[in-house]
Enzyme design. Structure first.
Site, short mmCIF file in Angstrom:
data_model
loop_
_atom_site.label_atom_id
_atom_site.label_comp_id
_atom_site.label_asym_id
_atom_site.label_seq_id
_atom_site.Cartn_x
_atom_site.Cartn_y
_atom_site.Cartn_z
CE LYS A 650 -1.70 2.95 2.01
NZ LYS A 650 -1.42 4.31 1.56
CD GLU A 731 12.00 1.21 11.82
OE1 GLU A 731 12.42 2.21 12.44
OE2 GLU A 731 12.26 0.05 12.14
CB CYS A 765 12.63 9.76 9.14
SG CYS A 765 13.70 8.63 8.26
CD GLU A 868 8.90 13.74 11.54
OE1 GLU A 868 7.75 13.28 11.58
OE2 GLU A 868 9.89 13.10 11.13
P1 NAD Z 1 2.18 9.07 7.01
O1 NAD Z 1 2.18 8.50 8.38
O2 NAD Z 1 1.25 10.17 6.72
O3 NAD Z 1 1.84 7.91 5.96
C1 NAD Z 1 2.56 6.71 5.90
C2 NAD Z 1 1.71 5.63 5.25
O4 NAD Z 1 0.63 5.33 6.11
C3 NAD Z 1 1.08 6.05 3.95
O5 NAD Z 1 1.11 4.97 3.06
C4 NAD Z 1 -0.34 6.39 4.35
O6 NAD Z 1 -1.25 6.24 3.28
C5 NAD Z 1 -0.58 5.35 5.41
N1 NAD Z 1 -1.67 5.69 6.33
C6 NAD Z 1 -2.14 6.89 6.68
N2 NAD Z 1 -3.12 6.77 7.59
C7 NAD Z 1 -3.27 5.45 7.84
C8 NAD Z 1 -4.11 4.71 8.69
N3 NAD Z 1 -5.00 5.27 9.48
N4 NAD Z 1 -3.98 3.38 8.68
C9 NAD Z 1 -3.07 2.77 7.91
N5 NAD Z 1 -2.28 3.43 7.09
C10 NAD Z 1 -2.35 4.77 7.05
O7 NAD Z 1 3.68 9.45 6.69
P2 NAD Z 1 4.28 10.14 5.39
O8 NAD Z 1 3.87 11.56 5.36
O9 NAD Z 1 4.02 9.30 4.20
O10 NAD Z 1 5.83 10.04 5.69
C11 NAD Z 1 6.52 10.95 6.47
C12 NAD Z 1 6.73 10.42 7.87
O11 NAD Z 1 7.43 9.18 7.80
C13 NAD Z 1 7.59 11.30 8.75
O12 NAD Z 1 7.03 11.34 10.02
C14 NAD Z 1 8.93 10.59 8.77
O13 NAD Z 1 9.72 10.86 9.89
C15 NAD Z 1 8.51 9.17 8.71
N6 NAD Z 1 9.57 8.33 8.19
C16 NAD Z 1 10.25 7.54 9.06
C17 NAD Z 1 11.29 6.75 8.61
C18 NAD Z 1 12.04 5.85 9.55
O14 NAD Z 1 12.77 4.98 9.06
N7 NAD Z 1 11.92 6.00 10.84
C19 NAD Z 1 11.63 6.77 7.26
C20 NAD Z 1 10.91 7.60 6.40
C21 NAD Z 1 9.86 8.37 6.88
#
Ligand code: NAD
Length: 978
Positions: A650, A731, A765, A868
């Site tokens: 997804k 993560e 991140c 963040e």
């Molecule tokens: P996000 O949490 O908005 O979305 C991540 C994924 O979750 C997407 O595919 C989204 O469609 C899905 N999603 C959203 N709501 C959901 C729900 N209720 N149930 C299930 N899935 C759902 O994050 P983003 O904006 O795509 O990415 C940025 C974030 O990711 C930042 O906070 C960043 O720090 C983090 N990040 C962390 C790492 C790490 O390795 N720790 C790496 C990259 C990004």
């Protein structure tokens, strides 16, 4: 290379003569104090002490108090140093001796520096140049200084070069040696470093760099023309070589400079490309119709070139053995002499053989003595230099001028040379018996089991052309509709969502069919069935399939990168890095899956046989973010597949197209269709449905902490029909800090902060969003940071010159702008990059650019300091000491990455022990973890799971089983291990 016998005899004769003069005079001759000689001697013979001495010399100028000098002396030299140094280290522990020790150490190192540096300013250096001229030796003056990190610093260098030219021209009479060999060349001669005149040396953007650099070069060249002075272009590291050559060619062929003979450039014989470079330059001179000079040197960045190549898995650009470089110098001599009269030769070497062969071959080629020149470094090889000058040759010394503090980098390079066992004078000056042809055999290191994919070498024109072609191809594919990829069917009759390019929001890149909850059911059922088969596929076969996928990704690396340039606004480097990371995950996890599947015998007791082995758990839902749109989704998917699980992807709503390509590749490589499925759709609906589905066994999530925590909670609830307790790998976000200690190398620290905070517009991140500067480093660090941020190039990611791209979406922009706007009410804006040119043609909302912004006076518990932001926003704090800096850094609920720039061993140790983040980086940027080298993942509220790209990752997708068999029957048992 055949050198005929009589020529060779004459070369040897000259070589002997020069060698005899060279040894009659010690190579380091400016009446050094005896202990300086001793230090160098010890350093040459004791590698451990050599490293300590070089590091100490490097840090000394930044130590602002006697206490700090004494403290560093103690820390660097307490163990395993020569007796006298240990005595100094002992004295350092007693406060009463600190001031005198500090003075002695400073004056010792500074006087060592003054052997190689003629003075702090051009004015002060003139007497040294005059003395050289009196001995019949000319000069070319180089300016030492900090690395250029901003336009303001580049302008300051231009000012210093201008002053240098003016001072030398005003003293032309005094600094010009007498003799016919000097009659046709200017007395004022400067060597310029191209990196000093351009803040943003981006190898992928030679046009941009040339244009920027030429704006500063033109006034300098006009001045040199007016005053009849000579400008030489130095060449530095290999990755910038093409930029220098290109800019040199551009500027000397501009109308007003086409006839100018008094310009020159360097060729480095230690490069495998050196002879080709000479052909290219000869061709340039012919096309231009006027000659220029070439200084042939061996090259000064040998250690660095080898390290950079090893770190990037690039071929080493330099010859690895000294004899090979010497032989290359001789081949280059032939090529340079053959290019007469278009190229005017200058030979820079301290090696009698290299000098002798140039003299003899030049004569043999019909050159007169004034046609050629020899060059040596100030403070080195004076015996040889005097012998060459006495033979009537034009002999020029390369003279560094500048303050000792920034000049330490130069001193360290000279010390590296002087203490290297390969230096000719350490080996004893013997008449050489160097190989006439470079040896083909090279020491080969044992091949490691896993090798990282090398990043693209954008300094190679062919690589840039391939990216250009891929970008054009990607554009031609705009408007395509992408279907769901569920078993055996491409489903496109679902209402699609539009994917827009963040850099040009009006452009629709593609339409992506959106899954429905019924599709989730269908996909999970198919994945469950497929799991039963995929689990039974031998691990080595799964690994072969994943390796094949890595090959396919590699083959289409630039097309995949181009997709990310448009879909996710990734710069060339960032997009390329994403692809490399994906390749690494495929290969690394493939091997890990194999390793973990192998049964391991447990215990060693007769009569029983115990085996521990791992196998897949079931269906994995992969829920991915948009910011590493290929790497992260690949890592999570392949971790699952390698461990014997099936996967349903997804992707994030912002980056579904690149995920579609991944699934296609995995299927092409041989992963069965129902073992890998593609189910794009809204996170709150499709992501949620997957999380809650009773047939999903693992959830691999990367994204924000808010969503991650929500998923952990939802997955904890057991639903009817569920067969497994769901395992969640989550993560999540970060609020990462870098500490700049008061003894840090600011060149390194500020450029590390820039990349960490503003690379990919801060949307990583791991990005740095808090900077803590310790004590006395604050003012200078802040000033340099301010100028550097003001000079950042913000622009469209398909333009290789752009460093900061737009952010991912209108929503993201709005959120980030909210932080900036409210931040103004409680903090101070230190600097904000001017991006008015980017927003002018469109309404603000239609563009996703956000100006990089730095805040100071930020309260420790404010949103700027705690939340963040995920954009190009940095908050700076001032700490009284290192301990306080650590306290500020740890004042966060996140603990993903952290960084320290310090040259204080105790502080580095303290950070290692107490700066508890998932990944701590010392003296480097805090982004860009590499698979197998920096396994990545956070602590605290930054994540739950084992490190990606490390040995524990794949294990999480597997379950362990143990089978114990009683092997004793009727009182006897086979011997274990038999
Ligand atoms: P996000 O949490 O908005 O979305 C991540 C994924 O979750 C997407 O595919 C989204 O469609 C899905 N999603 C959203 N709501 C959901 C729900 N209720 N149930 C299930 N899935 C759902 O994050 P983003 O904006 O795509 O990415 C940025 C974030 O990711 C930042 O906070 C960043 O720090 C983090 N990040 C962390 C790492 C790490 O390795 N720790 C790496 C990259 C990004």
């Amino acid at each position: 290379m055949a050198v005929d016998a009589s020529l060779d005899a004459r070369i040897r004769e000259w070589e002997e003569r020069l060698a005899a003069s060279a040894t009659s005079h010690p190579p380091l001759t400016l009446t050094p104090a005896w202990w300086q000689e001793r230090l160098l001697h010890w350093a040459t013979n004791d590698p451990d002490f050599r490293v300590k001495l070089l590091r100490f010399v490097d840090v000394l100028p930044t130590l602002r108090s006697a206490r700090s000098v004494a403290d560093h002396v103690r820390q660097y030299f307490r163990d395993s140093a020569p007796g006298i140094v240990q005595t100094a280290s002992g004295l350092a522990s007693q406060p009463v001796f600190r001031p005198v020790l500090s003075r002695a150490v400073r004056s010792g190192v500074f006087s060592m520096a003054h052997r190689f540096i003629a003075g702090e300013t051009p004015e002060v250096a003139v007497p040294a140049l005059r003395d050289l001229a009196r001995d019949g030796v000319g000069s070319t003056v180089d300016l030492l200084g900090e690395e250029t990190l901003s336009d303001a610093e580049a302008d300051a260098y231009l000012g210093r070069y201008t002053e240098l030219l003016e001072t030398l021209s005003a003293n032309a009479g005094a600094i010009s040696p007498q003799g016919e060999q000097w009659s046709a060349v200017p007395a004022a001669n400067i060597s310029i470093k191209f990196s000093a005149l351009c803040a943003h040396l981006e190898p992928a953007a030679p046009e941009h760099v040339s244009e920027t650099a030429r704006k500063r070069l033109r006034p300098l060249m006009r001045l040199a023309m007016r005053q009849g002075a000579f400008i030489n272009f130095d060449v530095e590291q290999y990755r910038y070589k093409e930029l220098v050559y290109r800019t040199f060619a551009d500027v000397i062929t501009e109308g007003e400079f086409t006839d100018l003979p008094h310009v020159g450039i360097v060729v480095q014989a230690y490069l495998r490309d050196a002879v080709r470079d000479l052909y290219w330059l000869a061709d340039l001179a012919k096309r231009r119709g006027a000659p220029f000079s070439v200084r042939l040197v061996k090259g000064a960045y040998w250690d660095e070139e080898r390290i950079v190549a090893a770190q990037n898995s690039w071929p080493v650009p330099v010859f690895e053995r000294k004899e090979e470089t010497d032989a290359s110098f001789e081949r280059c001599t032939d090529a340079l002499l053959a290019a007469w009269p278009h190229l005017r030769p200058a030979f820079g070497s301290h090696n009698p053989r290299s000098v002798a062969q140039a003299m003899v071959k030049a004569r043999n080629a019909g050159r007169q003595i004034p046609d050629i020149e020899f060059q040596m470094l100030y403070g080195m090889a004076e015996g040889l230099r005097n012998a060459v000058a006495a033979a009537g040759y034009r002999t020029r010394v390369y003279v560094p001028v500048g303050r000792v503090i920034p000049g330490m980098a130069y001193l360290v390079r000279r010390l590296l040379e002087n203490t290297s066992n390969q230096a000719w004078f350490n080996a004893g000056v013997t008449v050489s018996s160097i190989a006439q042809t470079p040896s083909e055999e090279r020491a080969r290191r044992a091949e490691p089991a896993f090798r990282n994919a090398p990043p693209a070498a954008f300094f190679e024109p062919e690589e840039r052309e391939r990216v250009g072609a891929s970008l054009a191809r990607a554009r031609r594919g705009f408007g395509t509709t992408y279907s769901l990829l569920i078993p055996d069917r491409r489903v496109s009759d679902r209402p699609p969502s539009e994917v827009r390019c963040p850099a040009e929001p009006a452009t629709i890149m593609g339409h992506v069919a959106q899954a429905t909850p019924e599709d989730v059911d269908m996909a999970v059922t198919a994945a469950q069935e497929a799991f039963l088969e995929w689990r039974e596929v031998p691990a080595y076969e799964r690994a072969e399939i994943l390796d094949r996928a890595a090959d396919l990704v590699e083959r289409s690396r630039f097309d995949l990168a181009a997709t990310m340039v448009f879909e996710s606004a990734k710069s060339w480097h960032e997009a390329d890095g994403d692809v490399c990371e994906a390749i690494d995950y495929l290969r690394y996890y493939a091997a890990e899956g194999e390793r973990l599947s192998e049964p391991r015998p447990m215990g060693d007791v007769p009569g029983e046989h115990n085996e521990n082995f791992h196998e897949g758990r079931g269906v994995t839902a992969v829920i991915a973010p948009w910011n590493f749109p290929l790497a992260i989704i690949t890592g999570m998917t392949v971790g699952a597949l390698a461990g014997g699980n099936t996967a349903i992807l997804k992707p994030a709503a912002q980056s579904p197209i690149i995920a579609y390509r991944l699934v296609e590749i995995l299927r092409d490589a041989g992963v069965p269709n129902d073992a890998i499925q593609y189910l794009p759709g809204p996170g709150g609906e499709i992501g949620r449905a997957l999380v809650e589905h009773n047939g999903v066994d693992n959830i691999a999530f990367t994204g924000s902490s808010a969503v991650g925590l929500n998923i952990i909670e939802a997955a904890a609830k057991t639903r009817p029909g569920q067969r497994n307790v769901k395992r969640v790998i989550a993560e999540m976000g970060g609020k990462n800090a870098i500490i700049i200690d008061d003894d840090a190398d600011l060149d390194q620290a500020i450029s590390g902060v820039l990349v960490s905070a503003f690379g990919y517009a801060g949307q990583k991140c791991s990005a740095c969003s808090r900077l803590i500067i310790v004590g006395s480093a604050y003012d200078e660090a802040l000033e340099r940071l301010k100028n550097a941020v003001a000079s950042l190039v913000v622009g469209s990611p398909d333009d290789p010159a752009a460093f900061v791209p737009p952010v991912i979406s209108a929503d993201a922009r709005k959120k980030i702008m909210g932080y900036i706007d409210s931040g103004r009410s409680y903090s101070t804006v230190l600097v904000q990059t001017d991006i008015s040119h980017l927003n002018s043609s469109e309404s603000e909302e239609a563009s996703y650019y956000v100006a990089p912004t730095v805040f100071t006076d930020v309260p420790l518990n404010s949103p700027l300091a705690q939340e963040e932001i995920f954009g190009p926003v940095l908050s700076v704090f001032h700490a009284a000491d290192f301990e306080e800096a650590l306290e500020i850094a740890l004042n966060s609920t996140f603990a993903l990455t952290g960084g320290v720039f310090s040259r204080n061993p105790r502080h580095i140790e303290l950070a290692r022990a107490t700066f508890r983040t998932g990944n701590l980086y010392i003296n480097r940027k805090i982004t860009g973890a590499i698979v197998g080298r920096q396994p990545f993942g956070g602590l605290a509220m930054s994540g739950l799971g084992e490190k990606a790209g490390g040995p524990d990752y794949v294990r999480q997708f597997m379950q362990a089983r143990v089978v114990s068999e009683n092997t004793m029957r009727r009182g006897f048992a086979p011997e274990e291990g038999a």
